[in-house]
Design a protein around this motif. Structure first.
Motif, mmCIF file in Angstrom:
data_model
loop_
_atom_site.group_PDB
_atom_site.id
_atom_site.type_symbol
_atom_site.label_atom_id
_atom_site.label_comp_id
_atom_site.label_asym_id
_atom_site.label_seq_id
_atom_site.Cartn_x
_atom_site.Cartn_y
_atom_site.Cartn_z
ATOM 1 N N GLU A 229 0.835 -0.832 -0.499
ATOM 2 C CA GLU A 229 0.694 -0.028 0.007
ATOM 3 C C GLU A 229 1.055 1.455 0.056
ATOM 4 N N VAL A 230 0.449 1.907 -0.483
ATOM 5 C CA VAL A 230 0.972 3.564 -0.198
ATOM 6 C C VAL A 230 0.988 4.607 1.584
ATOM 7 N N GLU A 231 2.230 4.474 1.704
ATOM 8 C CA GLU A 231 1.913 5.421 2.681
ATOM 9 C C GLU A 231 3.073 7.224 2.745
ATOM 10 N N THR A 232 1.837 7.522 2.726
ATOM 11 C CA THR A 232 2.742 9.302 2.364
ATOM 12 C C THR A 232 3.855 9.597 4.053
ATOM 13 N N ILE A 233 5.042 10.009 3.723
ATOM 14 C CA ILE A 233 5.863 10.642 4.657
ATOM 15 C C ILE A 233 6.734 12.062 4.186
ATOM 16 N N THR A 234 7.254 11.562 5.395
ATOM 17 C CA THR A 234 8.564 13.659 4.769
ATOM 18 C C THR A 234 9.880 13.261 4.189
ATOM 19 N N SER A 235 10.363 12.845 3.773
ATOM 20 C CA SER A 235 11.556 12.515 3.505
ATOM 21 C C SER A 235 13.173 13.489 3.946
ATOM 22 N N TRP A 236 13.851 12.834 3.607
ATOM 23 C CA TRP A 236 15.337 13.762 4.116
ATOM 24 C C TRP A 236 15.024 15.471 3.830
ATOM 25 N N SER A 237 14.550 15.627 2.299
ATOM 26 C CA SER A 237 14.673 16.871 2.532
ATOM 27 C C SER A 237 13.456 17.251 2.643
ATOM 28 N N GLY A 238 12.632 16.721 3.527
ATOM 29 C CA GLY A 238 11.295 17.934 3.835
ATOM 30 C C GLY A 238 10.300 17.510 3.310
ATOM 31 N N ASP A 239 10.581 17.319 1.866
ATOM 32 C CA ASP A 239 8.868 17.064 0.960
ATOM 33 C C ASP A 239 8.398 15.672 1.190
ATOM 34 N N SER A 240 7.112 15.927 1.300
ATOM 35 C CA SER A 240 5.825 14.638 1.149
ATOM 36 C C SER A 240 6.425 13.742 -0.254
ATOM 37 N N ILE A 241 6.536 12.736 0.428
ATOM 38 C CA ILE A 241 6.786 11.251 -0.859
ATOM 39 C C ILE A 241 5.560 10.442 -0.789
ATOM 40 N N ASP A 242 5.071 9.472 -1.295
ATOM 41 C CA ASP A 242 4.872 8.104 -1.544
ATOM 42 C C ASP A 242 5.767 7.421 -1.057
ATOM 43 N N VAL A 243 5.262 6.481 0.042
ATOM 44 C CA VAL A 243 6.521 5.120 -0.409
ATOM 45 C C VAL A 243 5.302 4.111 0.198
ATOM 46 N N ALA A 244 6.157 2.993 -0.649
ATOM 47 C CA ALA A 244 5.374 1.639 -0.337
ATOM 48 C C ALA A 244 5.676 1.176 1.193
ATOM 49 N N ARG A 245 4.620 -0.260 1.090
ATOM 50 C CA ARG A 245 4.324 -0.560 2.695
ATOM 51 C C ARG A 245 4.210 -2.321 2.316
ATOM 52 N N LEU A 246 4.532 -3.073 2.879
ATOM 53 C CA LEU A 246 3.488 -3.739 3.307
ATOM 54 C C LEU A 246 2.194 -3.442 4.227
ATOM 55 N N LYS A 247 0.985 -4.137 3.098
ATOM 56 C CA LYS A 247 0.162 -4.189 3.768
ATOM 57 C C LYS A 247 -0.831 -5.172 3.850
ATOM 58 N N GLY A 248 -1.999 -5.662 4.756
ATOM 59 C CA GLY A 248 -2.638 -6.500 4.924
ATOM 60 C C GLY A 248 -2.163 -7.903 5.924
ATOM 61 N N LYS A 249 -2.075 -8.729 5.500
ATOM 62 C CA LYS A 249 -1.499 -10.462 6.545
ATOM 63 C C LYS A 249 -0.517 -10.271 7.197
ATOM 64 N N LYS A 250 0.036 -10.398 8.101
ATOM 65 C CA LYS A 250 1.518 -10.749 8.795
ATOM 66 C C LYS A 250 2.176 -11.953 8.368
ATOM 67 N N ILE A 251 3.005 -11.943 8.724
ATOM 68 C CA ILE A 251 3.948 -13.576 8.971
ATOM 69 C C ILE A 251 3.985 -14.010 9.532
ATOM 70 N N THR A 252 3.931 -15.363 9.526
ATOM 71 C CA THR A 252 3.870 -16.554 10.451
ATOM 72 C C THR A 252 4.796 -18.022 10.031
ATOM 73 N N ALA A 253 6.361 -17.654 10.245
ATOM 74 C CA ALA A 253 6.961 -18.736 9.585
ATOM 75 C C ALA A 253 6.513 -20.347 10.360
#
Ligand SMILES: O=P(O)(O)OC[C@H]1O[C@H](OP(=O)(O)OP(=O)(O)O)[C@H](O)[C@@H]1O
Ligand SMILES: O=c1cc[nH]c(=O)[nH]1
Ligand SMILES: [Mg+2]
Length: 209
Positions: free
Chosen positions: A50-74
């Motif tokens: 999924e897309v998450e909006t964060i503040t980057s190193w330069s202070g800009d607002s950017i969209d980054v990818a994040r894992l979405k949904g079900k978590k994992i069990t080994a």
């Protein structure tokens, strides 16, 4: 779609090294973890983002990818599955670990259960089951039965070597499962060992030969 034989050159090279007659415990263990890592990479290619909006190193607002949904069990199957666990956790360090203890009766080849301890809310998790060997398939079917009984509905199986008999047994019983393996080998011998196979993977990983 149920069976994925990973043809990546690094996977094939490392599996070839594991098949040598006089491989040391150290080398077998290292390679089992390296292949556990590479199979994890392959088996997680379709995880949702999924897309998450964060503040980057330069202070800009950017969209980054994040894992979405079900978590994992080994889910390492004792003992031999432990030999692939570190390799998996190096890629997914926050995964919870559910442990299933099973051994295969040497006479009947039927799985005998001796331990189970599952992470919470299996209905909210993708299970990545670890075992180097899928032989008759009895141990894997028993593990998937247990996982489903505890509410798990998305299961991926990571094995170093699979026998055709085991693949059939697992997919007949659990057609929704996905199997990732470095090799679909030829057959089982009279003692239920995979040919060409790796020999007794648990003994080789734990040095109990
Ligand atoms: O597909 P199957 O015919 O069920 O055989 C495969 C099982 O046999 C081996 O375990 P083993 O019983 O040797 O236990 P170990 O890991 O403690 O050595 C292997 O690690 C699998 O769990
Ligand atoms: O070939 C096989 C079959 C079952 N278990 C192993 O460790 N090796
Ligand atoms: Mg064994």
């Amino acid at each position: 779609m149920g069976l994925h034989v990973i043809q990546h050159p690094l996977v094939q090279h490392k599996l070839g090294l594991m098949r040598a007659e006089h491989i040391s415990t150290k080398s077998f263990r290292e390679l089992a973890n390296e292949l556990g890592n590479l199979l994890t990479y392959e088996a997680t290619q379709d995880l949702a983002l999924e897309v998450e909006t964060i503040t980057s190193w330069s202070g800009d607002s950017i969209d980054v990818a994040r894992l979405k949904g079900k978590k994992i069990t080994a889910v390492p199957i004792l003992r031999a599955g432990i030999g692939m666990l570190d390799g998996m956790l190096r890629l997914i360090p926050s995964a919870k670990v559910s442990v299933v203890g099973l051994y295969r009766d040497e006479e009947t080849l039927e799985p005998v259960s001796y331990f189970e301890k599952f992470a919470g809310r299996l209905d909210e998790r993708i299970a990545l089951v670890l075992d180097p060997m899928l032989a008759t398939g009895g141990s894997m079917v028993a593990t998937l039965d247990l996982l489903k009984k505890h509410g798990c509905s998305q299961i991926k199986i990571l094995v170093l070597v699979a026998a055709p008999e085991g693949v059939k047994k697992v997919l007949d019983a659990h057609p929704d499962a996905e199997i990732y393996t470095a090799s679909l080998d030829d057959c089982l011998n009279e003692q239920g060992y995979i040919l060409p196979g790796l020999g007794d993977a648990g003994d080789k990983i734990f040095g109990t030969r």
